[in-house]
Motif scaffolding. Sequence first.
Motif, PDB file in Angstrom:
ATOM      1  N   UNK A 115       0.365 -18.767  22.193  1.00 53.66           N
ATOM      2  CA  UNK A 115       0.329 -17.342  21.886  1.00 53.66           C
ATOM      3  C   UNK A 115      -1.118 -16.849  21.893  1.00 53.66           C
ATOM      4  N   UNK A 116      -1.317 -15.674  22.432  1.00 57.29           N
ATOM      5  CA  UNK A 116      -2.648 -15.093  22.536  1.00 57.29           C
ATOM      6  C   UNK A 116      -3.039 -14.451  21.211  1.00 57.29           C
ATOM      7  N   UNK A 117      -4.274 -14.684  20.828  1.00 58.97           N
ATOM      8  CA  UNK A 117      -4.782 -14.028  19.626  1.00 58.97           C
ATOM      9  C   UNK A 117      -5.812 -13.000  20.019  1.00 58.97           C
ATOM     10  N   UNK A 118      -6.036 -12.071  19.143  1.00 57.36           N
ATOM     11  CA  UNK A 118      -7.019 -11.021  19.391  1.00 57.36           C
ATOM     12  C   UNK A 118      -8.405 -11.622  19.582  1.00 57.36           C
ATOM     13  N   UNK A 119      -8.732 -12.655  18.804  1.00 56.79           N
ATOM     14  CA  UNK A 119     -10.043 -13.299  18.917  1.00 56.79           C
ATOM     15  C   UNK A 119     -10.224 -13.924  20.302  1.00 56.79           C
ATOM     16  N   UNK A 120      -9.154 -14.526  20.836  1.00 58.48           N
ATOM     17  CA  UNK A 120      -9.224 -15.132  22.167  1.00 58.48           C
ATOM     18  C   UNK A 120      -9.536 -14.073  23.213  1.00 58.48           C
ATOM     19  N   UNK A 121      -8.846 -12.946  23.127  1.00 57.36           N
ATOM     20  CA  UNK A 121      -9.076 -11.870  24.088  1.00 57.36           C
ATOM     21  C   UNK A 121     -10.480 -11.299  23.958  1.00 57.36           C
ATOM     22  N   UNK A 122     -10.904 -11.036  22.744  1.00 54.82           N
ATOM     23  CA  UNK A 122     -12.206 -10.408  22.542  1.00 54.82           C
ATOM     24  C   UNK A 122     -13.358 -11.357  22.863  1.00 54.82           C
ATOM     25  N   UNK A 123     -13.070 -12.661  22.963  1.00 55.66           N
ATOM     26  CA  UNK A 123     -14.111 -13.608  23.371  1.00 55.66           C
ATOM     27  C   UNK A 123     -14.449 -13.443  24.848  1.00 55.66           C
ATOM     28  N   UNK A 124     -13.605 -12.725  25.587  1.00 52.71           N
ATOM     29  CA  UNK A 124     -13.845 -12.462  27.006  1.00 52.71           C
ATOM     30  C   UNK A 124     -14.606 -11.149  27.205  1.00 52.71           C
ATOM     31  N   UNK A 134      -3.557  -2.884  26.913  1.00 47.81           N
ATOM     32  CA  UNK A 134      -2.237  -2.867  26.259  1.00 47.81           C
ATOM     33  C   UNK A 134      -2.061  -4.091  25.368  1.00 47.81           C
ATOM     34  N   UNK A 135      -2.481  -5.264  25.861  1.00 44.72           N
ATOM     35  CA  UNK A 135      -2.349  -6.499  25.085  1.00 44.72           C
ATOM     36  C   UNK A 135      -3.198  -6.398  23.818  1.00 44.72           C
ATOM     37  N   UNK A 136      -4.443  -5.938  23.948  1.00 48.29           N
ATOM     38  CA  UNK A 136      -5.333  -5.798  22.790  1.00 48.29           C
ATOM     39  C   UNK A 136      -4.750  -4.792  21.802  1.00 48.29           C
ATOM     40  N   UNK A 137      -4.258  -3.658  22.317  1.00 47.78           N
ATOM     41  CA  UNK A 137      -3.689  -2.632  21.432  1.00 47.78           C
ATOM     42  C   UNK A 137      -2.518  -3.195  20.638  1.00 47.78           C
TER      43      UNK A 137
END
Length: 159
Positions: free
Chosen positions: A1-10, A40-43
Amino acid sequence: MTTLETLLSKCQEDADCLVWTGSLSKRSGHPKYNNKAARRVVYELAKGPIPEGRLVTTTCGCARCVNPAHLALTTKSEAAVKAKACPTVRLRKAIASAKANRPNGKLDMQKASVIRDSSEGIDELAALYGVDRTLISKVRTGAAWREMKATPFQGLGAR
């Protein structure tokens, strides 16, 4: 599962924005994550589900920003009004419609300017440039090959 921290690390910080450094859509240039719109994923991870028919746009104007604080829900018509007021978007669309980047085209902005200023008939100009008479008519009325003249105050709405 994707976490917000994983996304924001990009992302890379740039002023208040979190600029996406991951993949981008080839068509629009907007951030992509696992074949989904990254905004959309981040939101959804930061604020919850997105209602049907709503778009996620940025309030900062940075197309690659995914900062949850800069993301807002809007409708397609609201996004279109916002884009239409943006001089950069208008200029990009004018260039695309003029096909300025197509070297094999029969017309360019300079020829269109000559056509607009010419007193010759539509049929003569169409034969001269090797195009359909409808295109000559559209150039003269400004429906095609419209020149964009940017001003410093363009897109700033009256207050």
